[in-house]
Design a protein around this motif. Structure first.
Motif, short mmCIF file in Angstrom:
data_model
loop_
_atom_site.label_atom_id
_atom_site.label_comp_id
_atom_site.label_asym_id
_atom_site.label_seq_id
_atom_site.Cartn_x
_atom_site.Cartn_y
_atom_site.Cartn_z
N LYS A 38 2.26 4.16 3.59
CA LYS A 38 2.64 4.77 2.16
C LYS A 38 2.50 3.61 1.31
N VAL A 42 0.82 3.92 -2.16
CA VAL A 42 1.23 3.45 -3.41
C VAL A 42 0.42 2.48 -4.25
N LEU A 90 -2.74 4.46 -5.39
CA LEU A 90 -2.53 5.17 -6.40
C LEU A 90 -2.12 4.65 -7.64
N PHE A 91 -1.34 3.69 -7.65
CA PHE A 91 -0.94 2.82 -9.01
C PHE A 91 -2.25 2.35 -9.66
N CYS A 121 4.89 7.49 -7.84
CA CYS A 121 4.91 6.36 -6.88
C CYS A 121 6.20 6.46 -6.08
#
Length: 299
Positions: free
Chosen positions: A52, A56, A59-60, A107
């Protein structure tokens, strides 16, 4: 209080081990070993958390890249539509920050944080921040009004709040000016929208006025003739009402105003040429100019 993590198969043993690791003797806490605690966690839980976290972060980073890309696309679209540069920059920044906020909320949802609760917290915090930063919020509101009504745009030469310069950027809270001697002046938008704005670049053409004072003994018709001949300079606009006006008369001088029209961007160049031409014509015709006399009395 304390916490412990135990195995589903042997809960009592795991609990006793955790207690012995935390407490030794009577109510004395030793240094807590997080490494051993994580070692007691199921491998699937640690692996899931790490996946995870990595997701995240990825993704950021991708969200930042997407936000910058959308911002550039918005500016290019505005450029193709021939939208003003001021509005183009404002829309580009708005798209960037909105996209970034969406990425942050996604997020947070990955970690199981409810976005509705975050919105409620931000709303309560926004009220407190709004009371503390009233001046900043007024600058933000003034920035929106400047973007909406556009009293000036990027590239204009303006005088606002006693400061003169070329507009470089118009942000949410401030406007950047660059002075002719290459100094940067940052003016809060609230100061701009609450004061008088002089936009020198608002129109394509501008009038150049040069004041000339001659002696009262100078012939008026000859003076007019020489000043009118001084209007023949390079760079002035054709078909405009260039003129010489007798503006004032006093006991010590006769005052004239020499006026020509030029493109706004050529103002200072044309003004210098006009002053130079007037000076040469007056000197060539030997027209006297008033001399300031100071009388000193010795008592």
């Amino acid at each position: 209080g304390f916490f412990y993590v135990c195995s589903p198969r042997r809960p009592s043993c795991a609990r006793n081990d955790a207690v012995r690791q935390i407490f030794v003797g009577e109510n004395r806490m030793e240094k807590f070993n997080f490494g051993e605690l994580l070692g007691n966690l199921p491998v699937s839980a640690v692996t899931g958390f790490l996946f995870k976290l990595i997701g995240v972060i990825a993704l950021f980073v991708i969200g930042l890249w997407v936000a910058k890309g959308l911002s550039k696309l918005a500016r290019k679209a505005c450029g193709r539509s021939k939208i003003d540069e001021t509005v183009s920059q404002f829309l580009g920044r708005s798209v960037y920050w909105v996209t970034l906020i969406v990425v942050v909320l996604v997020c947070l949802s990955i970690f199981g944080i409810e976005t509705t609760s975050v919105a409620a917290i931000l709303g309560a915090a926004g009220l407190a921040v709004g009371l503390a930063f009233q001046g900043t919020l007024s600058s933000f509101a003034a920035g929106l009004m400047i973007i909406l009504f556009r009293p000036f745009k990027i590239g204009d030469f303006v005088t606002v709040d006693g400061n003169s310069g070329t507009v470089r950027t118009i942000d949410f809270f401030q406007t950047d000016l660059v002075t002719p001697d290459n100094r940067r002046i940052i003016v809060p938008n609230s100061k701009i929208y609450g004061s008088t704005i002089e936009n020198v670049s608002a129109f394509e053409k501008r009038r150049v006025d040069v004041s000339v004072s001659v002696s009262p003994s100078a012939d008026i018709e000859e003076t007019r003739k020489q000043l009118e001949s001084a209007l023949q300079i390079e760079g002035i606009l054709e078909g405009e009402p260039h003129c010489v006006v007798l503006s004032d008369l006093s006991a010590t001088s006769v005052d004239w105003s020499v006026r020509v029209w030029c493109a706004t961007g050529d103002y200072w160049t044309i003004r210098e040429r006009l002053v130079n031409s007037v000076k040469h014509k007056i000197d060539a015709a030997k027209i006297e100019t008033p001399v300031q006399r100071v009388q000193v009395t010795n008592r």
